[in-house]
Design a protein around this motif. Structure first.
Motif: not given
Length: 489
Positions: A269, A271-272, A285, A289
């Protein structure tokens, strides 16, 4: 301080300060004191290896503090360190049983001798024990500290039993050319966790060799060298090309069947995505998270990552029980970036930008000659990562500016920017050096060499600077605009 008062001291300190104020090893020591069974198992192992023998009465005296003379012998035998013969000490008689061991460990800079004195009867502290084993094994200090977590207490003396326990663990971590795989599991679509019975040698870790040794079906391949997890004995993070979800893969290692696994659909995953320069963007990343770049949890990098480096156990949990997803090597990774209303482009990973300056922001660069157009919306897509916020609107970002250059030697130069870019924005860049006659040389950035606003650039093979010549240094491409600097060797 004996082992019981040591554990009491750690527990008392924990109660007074809280675990957050203690080093990792001390935090874990408070939670799980070293057991007598663990010590006895270690002693038996070292006895089998002919490393540790008992006293004349047959006892081991595991609760006795260990001396420097005893440690020198045990370390020498455990790691096959040859006894020294040329080194003498003011406080060691040549005929002493430990003289050769002491000379050997000092000659190889595994133990110290201050002012020509070895201090053979001095009691070894936990810290000295950890440092000695780290140097003898040539392993990262964080891993050795992790193995000692059940007994370590800062400033306390090490016992013979604790020494046996640590040496037995460390002995298992001696690299072996004939290491074989005992387990393989899939972590995510680009990452395997592979455990060997012994650590690999440096030769077998090298990417070219590992690429030959690791073989898969259905076109899967490793994408970079296997990396030993911090704190493990012989468990490796192995980056792969993107796996096909649901595909049954068979792994062979050096021609021998080594295990099977099912291709994963799990993607790390991120983030942006966001712009960095006029031709480079990054994908972030966050550890918050539960996603960590492998650079923070592998032994090879732990010494240079400071407080950002930590240990994940066999279930990829940290000392607080938090589970992490691991992003393995970005080597050869690609993403697709598409301008709104335009055609997609393939952007390639910029080497050594994956986890720098305490950040997890691997960078990707557009094809040569392409730039991000201010005001245009771009969307980033990947077959190996899930990006929560994949779009950004490009801005007009000023290029870096070269303000100075100086020779390091005849084949390398320092290039200085007007300001510290705060990240590895030199990566993948080159400069051209033009002399007064118009002759040109090219120098390329040496990865990870940046210190503030200054980076080291190496000349192409067989190229050298000429003494007394004045060069004009300019960027190759427009990464530093029209800026330039003068250099004289």
């Amino acid at each position: 301080m004996n082992k019981y008062s040591k554990q009491l001291a750690v527990l008392t300190l924990t109660a007074a300060l809280g675990t957050g104020a203690l080093p990792l090893a001390a935090q874990n020591a408070a939670a799980a004191p070293l057991s007598g069974d663990a010590i006895q198992t270690a002693v038996n192992r070292l006895a089998d290896l002919k490393v540790m023998n008992g006293y004349e009465d047959g006892s081991i005296r595991e609760n006795n503090p260990i001396t420097r003379a005893e440690l020198a012998k045990l370390v020498s035998l455990a790691f096959g360190i040859q006894g020294g013969s040329e080194l003498g000490f003011a406080d060691v008689k040549p005929q002493a049983w430990y003289a050769g061991y002491a000379a050997g460990v000092v000659e190889q800079q595994i133990m110290d001798a201050t002012d020509g004195r070895f201090q053979p009867q001095a009691i070894v502290t936990d810290d000295e024990l950890l440092q000695t084993v780290t140097k003898a094994l040539k392993r990262d200090a964080k891993s050795v500290s992790y193995w000692a977590r059940d007994f370590y207490a800062q400033g306390s003396s090490a016992t013979r039993g604790e020494t046996a326990y640590l040496l037995a663990n460390a002995h298992e971590a001696i690299p072996a050319a004939d290491a074989r795989i005992t387990n393989v599991s899939v972590l995510n679509a680009i990452t395997l966790i592979v455990t060997f019975d012994k650590p690999l040698t440096a030769d077998n870790e090298a990417f070219a060799k590992a690429k030959e040794d690791f073989a898969f079906n259905d076109g899967l391949a490793i994408s970079n060298m296997p990396r030993l997890k911090t704190g493990s004995v012989a468990t490796y993070i192995v980056p792969t090309t993107v796996q096909k979800a649901g595909t049954e893969y068979k792994l062979t290692y050096k021609g021998q069947a080594a295990g099977t696994f099912t291709g994963s659909a799990v993607k790390p995953d991120m983030t942006e995505a966001r712009q960095v320069t006029n031709d480079t963007f990054e994908v972030e990343a966050l550890k918050a998270n539960g996603v960590v770049d492998y650079g923070y949890v592998i032994a090879a990098y732990s010494g240079g990552r400071g407080a950002n480096a930590f240990v994940l156990d066999e279930n990829n949990k940290d000392e607080n029980g938090k589970t992490y997803q691991i992003i393995s090597s970005g080597q050869a990774r690609e993403v697709t970036i598409t301008p709104e209303g335009g055609q997609p482009m393939i952007a390639k990973y910029v080497p050594f930008t994956q986890s720098t300056d305490g950040k997890q922001e691997p960078k990707f660069r557009l094809p040569t000659g392409e730039t991000l157009k201010p005001g245009v919306k771009y969307t980033v897509a990947s077959d190996w990562a899930q990006i929560a916020n994949p779009t950004f609107v490009a801005k007009d970002i000023a290029s870096l500016q070269i303000t100075g250059a100086e020779a390091v030697n005849e084949t390398s130069i320092n290039v200085v920017l007007a300001a510290d870019p705060g990240d590895e924005l030199f990566s993948g860049r080159s400069v051209q050096l033009t002399d007064e006659s118009g002759n040109k040389l090219t120098a390329t950035y040496r990865f990870s060499s940046r210190k503030g606003a200054t980076g080291v650039f190496d000349l192409a093979a067989e190229s050298k600077l000429t003494t007394g010549t004045v060069y004009t240094v300019t960027p190759v491409g427009d990464w530093a605009g029209q800026s330039k600097a003068e250099l004289k060797l």
